[in-house]
Design an enzyme around this catalytic site. Structure first.
Site, PDB file in Angstrom:
ATOM      1  N   TYR A 140       0.733  -0.893   0.019  1.00 51.18           N
ATOM      2  CA  TYR A 140       0.242  -0.389  -0.065  1.00 51.18           C
ATOM      3  C   TYR A 140       0.749   1.026  -0.015  1.00 51.18           C
ATOM      4  CZ  TYR A 140      -4.870  -1.902   1.164  1.00 51.18           C
ATOM      5  OH  TYR A 140      -5.845  -2.529   0.259  1.00 51.18           O
ATOM      6  N   LYS A 197       3.409 -15.174   2.506  1.00 46.79           N
ATOM      7  CA  LYS A 197       3.845 -16.130   1.114  1.00 46.79           C
ATOM      8  C   LYS A 197       5.635 -16.532   1.123  1.00 46.79           C
ATOM      9  CE  LYS A 197       1.720 -18.110  -2.608  1.00 46.79           C
ATOM     10  NZ  LYS A 197       1.238 -19.010  -2.843  1.00 46.79           N
ATOM     11  N   ASP A 229      -2.853 -18.216   0.486  1.00 48.24           N
ATOM     12  CA  ASP A 229      -3.619 -19.388  -0.239  1.00 48.24           C
ATOM     13  C   ASP A 229      -4.332 -20.310   0.524  1.00 48.24           C
ATOM     14  OD1 ASP A 229      -1.203 -20.285  -0.128  1.00 48.24           O
ATOM     15  OD2 ASP A 229      -1.381 -21.284  -2.452  1.00 48.24           O
ATOM     16  N   ASP A 253      -6.099  -7.017   4.136  1.00 48.24           N
ATOM     17  CA  ASP A 253      -7.639  -6.476   3.609  1.00 48.24           C
ATOM     18  C   ASP A 253      -8.023  -7.500   3.242  1.00 48.24           C
ATOM     19  OD1 ASP A 253      -8.546  -4.757   2.675  1.00 48.24           O
ATOM     20  OD2 ASP A 253      -7.814  -4.630   1.173  1.00 48.24           O
ATOM     21  N   ASP A 257     -11.545  -9.308   5.660  1.00 49.55           N
ATOM     22  CA  ASP A 257     -13.089  -9.805   4.855  1.00 49.55           C
ATOM     23  C   ASP A 257     -13.976 -10.821   4.388  1.00 49.55           C
ATOM     24  OD1 ASP A 257     -13.202  -6.516   4.120  1.00 49.55           O
ATOM     25  OD2 ASP A 257     -13.811  -7.196   1.914  1.00 49.55           O
TER      26      ASP A 257
HETATM   27  C1  IPM Z   1     -10.009  -1.470   4.373  1.00 48.60           C
HETATM   28  C2  IPM Z   1     -10.542  -0.662   3.059  1.00 48.60           C
HETATM   29  C3  IPM Z   1      -9.223  -0.363   3.085  1.00 48.60           C
HETATM   30  C4  IPM Z   1      -8.057  -0.978   2.269  1.00 48.60           C
HETATM   31  C5  IPM Z   1      -9.991   0.913   1.412  1.00 48.60           C
HETATM   32  C6  IPM Z   1     -11.083   0.845   1.047  1.00 48.60           C
HETATM   33  C7  IPM Z   1      -8.949   1.962   1.125  1.00 48.60           C
HETATM   34  O1  IPM Z   1     -11.035  -2.321   2.210  1.00 48.60           O
HETATM   35  O2  IPM Z   1     -10.367  -0.998   5.782  1.00 48.60           O
HETATM   36  O3  IPM Z   1     -10.153  -3.412   4.730  1.00 48.60           O
HETATM   37  O4  IPM Z   1      -8.109  -1.406   1.664  1.00 48.60           O
HETATM   38  O5  IPM Z   1      -7.267  -0.641   3.705  1.00 48.60           O
HETATM   39 MG    MG Z   2     -10.952  -4.004   2.587  1.00 46.52          MG
END
Ligand code: IPM
Ligand code: MG
Length: 365
Positions: A140, A197, A229, A253, A257
């Site tokens: 990032y 990884k 993975d 990240d 999710d």
């Molecule tokens: C998160 C989001 C952010 C990230 C984006 C919106 C920049 O997906 O906080 O998980 O990738 O960190």
């Molecule tokens: Mg995210």
């Protein structure tokens, strides 16, 4: 009476709705537990682009820096999809993370047993994972850019533009976040999984070397390693066996999710982003700005309310107030209150909107 300064960034989409719920809850516990909160509202993201031309102003950053903690809703939306990359609403988040030095992102993925029917997985009885995501390094924030070449390749095509983003981590960055991972594991079930990884990436191999060299300082913690993975499979296969996961910015990240979805709804997941001790932390729901449901009353405020609970615990040290919020959320769920995202099979529950859910939590504090 103790008094704390909290910067509130509602942001875009459902952000202002869910932060307003969390602020009401914070005011209620402050009254009950005898401290005062001084809220300062500020803009970031799309709303800041509209008002100030940039996603994050120095003024917002200064307000955040001089606060004890920051509560953030969400940023972004289709309205700003076509602005140039350096001005996208998401840049506000990255600017806040680097500007406040928030290198440690805690994303607990906790399954509430009342919501197990909302999980897309069958037969998950329990899941309580803390993802510790490195937040100010890696791909990032590494070198990125483009180069252009008119070289003609053997098949006759022109090479054209090459775009690159680099994954770079220093010993200092890795050591700092790994130590946090070990410490959180010590306070929980004493298992730490480093996700990387290392079969491909040099940076991952450095993470492993450092992890194995500092592991002896935490003899009570069992350290293991998983390739990212494989980890994404094992989260589906055996979610209840994980305790603390520590990982890089991008892997964290993605995996957060996935872990969030397993718990039933990303609408339930809080997060904390922390920097050096004594500096303000930032607290936000993991879900985004959900522009499709903004203004409809469908937003689940619980992720932001639980983020406010983390704020009280990690930045203000008000643990009783933090516990009271968690308890009230559990009771609210046990009493059957559900926003649309956590309806599950819908049996024996009471459908509520954002305000209804907030009122249910408030009355249980
Ligand atoms: C998160 C989001 C952010 C990230 C984006 C919106 C920049 O997906 O906080 O998980 O990738 O960190
Ligand atoms: Mg995210």
């Amino acid at each position: 009476m103790k008094s704390y300064k909290v910067a509130v960034i509602g942001g875009d989409g459902i952000g202002p709705e869910v932060t307003s719920s969390a602020v009401q809850v914070l005011k209620k516990v402050a009254d009950k537990f005898g401290f005062t909160l001084d809220f300062t509202e500020c803009d970031a993201g799309g709303c800041s682009i509209d008002k100030a031309g940039v996603p994050l102003t120095e003024q917002t950053l200064d307000i955040c820096r001089s606060s004890d903690a920051v509560l953030l809703g969400a940023v972004g939306g289709p309205k700003w999809d076509n602005v140039e990359p350096s001005l996208r609403p998401e840049r506000a988040l990255l600017g806040l993370r680097s500007g406040l030095g928030l290198y440690s992102n805690l994303r607990p993925a906790l399954m509430f047993k009342e919501l197990s029917s909302a999980s897309p997985l069958k037969n998950v009885e329990a899941m309580d994972i803390l993802i510790v995501r490195e937040l100010t390094g890696g791909i990032y924030f590494g070198r990125h850019g483009r180069s252009d070449s008119s070289e003609v390749l053997s098949d006759g095509s022109v090479k054209g533009v090459t775009a690159y983003d680099t994954e770079e981590y220093s010993t200092a960055e890795i050591t700092r976040i790994l130590k946090e991972g070990f410490r959180y594991a010590q306070g929980r079930n004493k298992k730490l999984t480093l996700v990387d990884k290392a079969n491909v990436l040099e940076s991952s191999r450095l993470w492993r070397e450092i992890a194995s060299s500092i592991a002896p300082d935490y003899p009570d913690v069992q350290l293991d390693y998983l390739y990212v993975d494989n980890c994404s499979m094992q989260l589906i296969n055996r979610p209840s066996t994980f305790d603390v996961i520590v990982t890089s910015n991008m892997f964290g990240d993605i995996l957060s999710d996935e872990a969030g979805m397993i718990t039933g709804s990303i609408g339930m997941l809080p997060s904390a982003s922390l920097g050096a001790p004594g500096t303000p932390g930032m607290y936000e729901p993991v879900h985004g700005s959900a522009p499709d449901i903004a203004g409809t009353g469908k937003a689940n405020p619980l992720a932001t309310i639980l983020s406010a609970s983390m704020l009280l615990r990690w930045s203000l040290g008000e643990t009783d107030a933090s516990d009271a919020i968690e308890k009230a959320v559990r009771l609210t769920l046990a009493d059957g209150f559900r926003t649309p995202d956590i309806m599950g099979d819908g049996e024996g529950v009471t459908a509520v909107d954002t305000e209804g859910m907030t009122a249910a939590v408030l009355s249980r504090i």
